[in-house]
Design an enzyme around this catalytic site. Structure first.
Site, PDB file in Angstrom:
ATOM      1  N   SER A 104       3.703  -4.777  13.656  1.00  0.00           N
ATOM      2  CA  SER A 104       4.425  -5.962  14.111  1.00  0.00           C
ATOM      3  C   SER A 104       5.417  -6.397  13.048  1.00  0.00           C
ATOM      4  O   SER A 104       5.050  -6.586  11.888  1.00  0.00           O
ATOM      5  CB  SER A 104       3.453  -7.106  14.403  1.00  0.00           C
ATOM      6  OG  SER A 104       4.173  -8.304  14.662  1.00  0.00           O
ATOM      7  N   ILE A 137       1.679  -6.524   2.070  1.00  0.00           N
ATOM      8  CA  ILE A 137       1.375  -7.040   0.737  1.00  0.00           C
ATOM      9  C   ILE A 137       2.497  -6.675  -0.237  1.00  0.00           C
ATOM     10  O   ILE A 137       3.077  -7.513  -0.893  1.00  0.00           O
ATOM     11  CB  ILE A 137       0.026  -6.492   0.239  1.00  0.00           C
ATOM     12  CG1 ILE A 137      -1.095  -7.000   1.152  1.00  0.00           C
ATOM     13  CG2 ILE A 137      -0.222  -6.891  -1.196  1.00  0.00           C
ATOM     14  CD1 ILE A 137      -1.319  -8.485   1.112  1.00  0.00           C
ATOM     15  N   VAL A 156       2.746  -5.448  -3.188  1.00  0.00           N
ATOM     16  CA  VAL A 156       2.678  -5.796  -4.602  1.00  0.00           C
ATOM     17  C   VAL A 156       3.019  -4.589  -5.464  1.00  0.00           C
ATOM     18  O   VAL A 156       3.792  -4.669  -6.397  1.00  0.00           O
ATOM     19  CB  VAL A 156       1.266  -6.316  -4.969  1.00  0.00           C
ATOM     20  CG1 VAL A 156       1.154  -6.525  -6.473  1.00  0.00           C
ATOM     21  CG2 VAL A 156       1.005  -7.623  -4.240  1.00  0.00           C
ATOM     22  N   LYS A 162       9.070   6.132 -14.715  1.00  0.00           N
ATOM     23  CA  LYS A 162       7.884   5.595 -15.375  1.00  0.00           C
ATOM     24  C   LYS A 162       7.182   6.733 -16.108  1.00  0.00           C
ATOM     25  O   LYS A 162       6.687   7.665 -15.491  1.00  0.00           O
ATOM     26  CB  LYS A 162       6.938   4.955 -14.352  1.00  0.00           C
ATOM     27  CG  LYS A 162       5.624   4.493 -14.959  1.00  0.00           C
ATOM     28  CD  LYS A 162       4.666   3.967 -13.899  1.00  0.00           C
ATOM     29  CE  LYS A 162       3.310   3.641 -14.504  1.00  0.00           C
ATOM     30  NZ  LYS A 162       2.342   3.176 -13.487  1.00  0.00           N
ATOM     31  N   PRO A 173       0.312   7.384 -21.746  1.00  0.00           N
ATOM     32  CA  PRO A 173       1.371   8.227 -21.187  1.00  0.00           C
ATOM     33  C   PRO A 173       0.843   9.177 -20.125  1.00  0.00           C
ATOM     34  O   PRO A 173      -0.370   9.392 -20.003  1.00  0.00           O
ATOM     35  CB  PRO A 173       1.854   9.010 -22.405  1.00  0.00           C
ATOM     36  CG  PRO A 173       0.585   9.212 -23.196  1.00  0.00           C
ATOM     37  CD  PRO A 173      -0.257   7.968 -22.975  1.00  0.00           C
ATOM     38  N   VAL A 200      -9.327  -4.404  20.888  1.00  0.00           N
ATOM     39  CA  VAL A 200      -9.702  -3.013  20.649  1.00  0.00           C
ATOM     40  C   VAL A 200     -10.829  -2.667  21.608  1.00  0.00           C
ATOM     41  O   VAL A 200     -11.857  -3.353  21.652  1.00  0.00           O
ATOM     42  CB  VAL A 200     -10.161  -2.794  19.193  1.00  0.00           C
ATOM     43  CG1 VAL A 200     -10.545  -1.331  18.970  1.00  0.00           C
ATOM     44  CG2 VAL A 200      -9.078  -3.219  18.211  1.00  0.00           C
ATOM     45  N   LEU A 255      -5.340  -0.498   1.827  1.00  0.00           N
ATOM     46  CA  LEU A 255      -6.159  -1.679   1.615  1.00  0.00           C
ATOM     47  C   LEU A 255      -7.302  -1.788   2.615  1.00  0.00           C
ATOM     48  O   LEU A 255      -8.326  -2.416   2.328  1.00  0.00           O
ATOM     49  CB  LEU A 255      -5.286  -2.936   1.692  1.00  0.00           C
ATOM     50  CG  LEU A 255      -4.131  -3.012   0.679  1.00  0.00           C
ATOM     51  CD1 LEU A 255      -3.327  -4.276   0.897  1.00  0.00           C
ATOM     52  CD2 LEU A 255      -4.661  -2.939  -0.740  1.00  0.00           C
ATOM     53  N   THR A 266      -3.036   2.592  -9.079  1.00  0.00           N
ATOM     54  CA  THR A 266      -3.773   3.603  -8.323  1.00  0.00           C
ATOM     55  C   THR A 266      -3.753   3.388  -6.812  1.00  0.00           C
ATOM     56  O   THR A 266      -4.189   4.273  -6.073  1.00  0.00           O
ATOM     57  CB  THR A 266      -5.246   3.641  -8.778  1.00  0.00           C
ATOM     58  OG1 THR A 266      -5.808   2.317  -8.696  1.00  0.00           O
ATOM     59  CG2 THR A 266      -5.356   4.130 -10.204  1.00  0.00           C
ATOM     60  N   ILE A 273      -1.367   3.302  -4.427  1.00  0.00           N
ATOM     61  CA  ILE A 273      -0.599   4.283  -3.661  1.00  0.00           C
ATOM     62  C   ILE A 273      -1.182   5.682  -3.843  1.00  0.00           C
ATOM     63  O   ILE A 273      -1.228   6.487  -2.903  1.00  0.00           O
ATOM     64  CB  ILE A 273       0.888   4.223  -4.051  1.00  0.00           C
ATOM     65  CG1 ILE A 273       1.504   2.900  -3.560  1.00  0.00           C
ATOM     66  CG2 ILE A 273       1.663   5.414  -3.481  1.00  0.00           C
ATOM     67  CD1 ILE A 273       2.952   2.699  -3.965  1.00  0.00           C
TER      68      ILE A 273
END
Length: 512
Positions: A45, A51, A53, A84, A102, A194, A339, A350, A352
């Site tokens: 939607s 999120i 973040v 990065k 690193p 559902v 999530l 971590t 993703i």
């Protein structure tokens, strides 16, 4: 198809939720199932925000999109990405503490003995050089440089890797574009119901606010913390880890760029948690992760805004979470990603990566309509073990902290999971690494944290007993000098980004 195209083959995959998790799943599954006739539908939607973040990744993200035929240059341009090379930790080991984790190795191993034992031996002879000065990746990040690793590094000193900082919304949009070109159907709607099958409780369909019903064989829940399918419809419980991971919320804010973007994420310890700084091309992402038991919302917001380096571009956004995981990431005919399957916290970027591994695991164990319990059990076991290993790695940072304050003291004093206790005990006793199945972080990463916090073993490898410490100091000095020379010959981060932009403009067939 995995079952040879029989009547039990999955025909319809329904992904519930867009965002990073949903569109990564849609892109990867559409590529994996290309030409099989399997239909993939994604329902999201436009009225429900994500999120968003996490804007920092680990190097696995580059392997993920490379499998889809995308180049670094293409993704970086599309997502306003920067490079990065690691994470810089400020203040974690005390007020003046400063070290880098690193994406790469430290020093040069010899005679089958890990480099850190040579470093420890040299310290007994007067060497006073932090461990991360012997990592090319760490020094590139510390100096604000960036480079593409050489394909066949001449020695361990040249081994490093890199990841991206990017706008998560732009990355999701990039994945969406790919998925839709591959035939994924998107429906913009809210799910209002559902329907479960009476005979076995499997998900039969979802009903949309438009009145439309969408049937499926396999459902992928990417609905975020809500867990619309896995939690609300199927009733799979949530394993709460907040007794270990004390932080349960964050404030996030975007700000204008403050100088040239560094080539690493910066995480700074604060009163009851830590602050992130993530540089993009046109702005910076900032946030304060904190424990509501030790800091009020007003205090956390004030602490964040007092330490944002650039001019804020928005009001801070309050985020709440319960660290932990689903009791099962796969239940009946539903697999939860992102999530919906659990959340730890963003300290080591971590979230993703766990989406990536969940998708890869689903591809490797892609089911038939029979949904064999052995397949589901293996998926769940792998998922649970991986989440626990990541949890332990994040907990290590808190356990080893050397800060003052009630929050930090409780982090030092808490009873740890047995798996982490065993790792720390072996390290302290012998300077060795205990490895379990499904470790996301290599021994080099664990070494970075141990060394950064000056958590050193009580013994040095006995194979070095006859080695002269003063000679080692000289050898390590030359090693460090070689790294400094290499860093000096690499482009600055800004120059590196310009090179990436030039590569993006090249014809597809001419790109490296």
């Amino acid at each position: 198809m995995a079952d040879g195209g029989t009547a039990t083959a999955i025909e319809r995959v329904v992904i519930v939720g867009g965002g990073t998790a949903g569109w990564m799943a849609a892109a990867a599954l559409s590529a994996y199932l290309r030409g099989t006739g399997v239909g993939i539908t994604l329902i999201e939607s436009s009225e429900i925000g994500t999120i968003g973040v996490g804007e920092a990744t680990i190097p696995t993200i580059r392997r993920f999109y490379a499998q889809l035929g995308m180049t670094d240059a293409q993704v970086m341009q599309a997502c306003q990405a920067t490079a990065k090379l690691g994470i810089r930790f400020l203040g974690w080991g005390g007020v003046d503490s400063d070290f880098i984790h690193p994406f790469g190795l430290f020093g040069q191993a010899q005679r089958g003995i890990d480099f850190h034992h040579y470093w420890l031996k040299a310290r007994t002879a007067g060497l006073n050089v932090p461990l991360d000065r012997f990592s090319l990746g760490a020094m590139l990040a510390r100096e604000g440089h960036a480079s593409i690793p050489v394909p066949n590094p001449p020695s361990q000193l040249s081994v490093f890797d890199w990841a991206l900082h990017f706008d998560a919304a732009l990355f999701a949009a990039h994945m969406r574009g790919f998925a839709e070109r591959m035939g994924v159907r998107r429906i913009d709607a809210k799910i209002v119901d559902v329907t479960l099958r009476g005979e076995d409780g499997f998900i039969e369909s979802v009903t949309l606010d438009s009145g439309m019903t969408v049937d499926g064989d396999l459902f992928v829940d990417c609905s975020g913390f809500r867990g619309l399918l896995i939690g609300e419809a199927l009733g799979v419980g949530y394993r709460d880890w907040s007794h270990w991971l004390l932080c349960d919320g964050a404030f996030a804010v975007q700000s204008e760029l403050a100088g040239d973007p560094p080539s690493c994420t910066t995480v700074t310890a604060r009163s009851a948690g830590w602050q992130w700084r993530i540089p993009l091309r046109t702005r910076e992402g900032n946030g304060l992760v904190f424990s509501s038991r030790f800091q009020s919302d007003d205090e956390a917001r004030e602490e964040l805004m007092a330490n944002v380096p650039g001019k804020p571009m928005m009001e801070p956004r309050r985020l709440r979470f319960t660290p932990g995981r689903r009791e099962a990431a796969w239940a009946k005919n539903c697999v939860a990603l992102g999530l919906a399957s659990g959340f730890l916290e963003p300290l080591e970027s971590t979230s993703i990566a766990l989406i990536e591994t969940g998708i890869e695991r689903l591809k490797q164990l892609f089911p038939t309509k029979a949904f064999d319990p052995a397949v589901i059990a293996e998926y769940n076991e792998q998922s649970a073990e991986e989440m626990e290993r990541v949890r332990d790695f994040i907990l290590l940072h808190y356990r080893l902290n050397r800060r003052e304050g009630a929050f930090w003291q409780e982090c030092r004093d808490m009873e740890l999971p047995e798996t982490l206790d065993a790792k720390i005990a072996l390290w302290r006793a012998r300077g060795a690494f205990l490895r379990y199945r499904w470790e996301m972080f290599s021994p080099a990463s664990w070494l970075a944290i141990y060394g950064g916090f000056e958590e050193l073993p009580g013994t040095i490898d006995p194979g070095l007993a006859a080695v002269d410490g003063s000679e080692l100091v000289t050898v390590l000095g030359k090693m460090r000098g070689s790294i400094r020379e290499t860093v000096a010959d690499t482009p600055s981060h800004a120059e590196f980004l310009a090179m990436i932009d030039d590569a993006a403009k090249m014809p597809a067939g001419a790109r490296a």
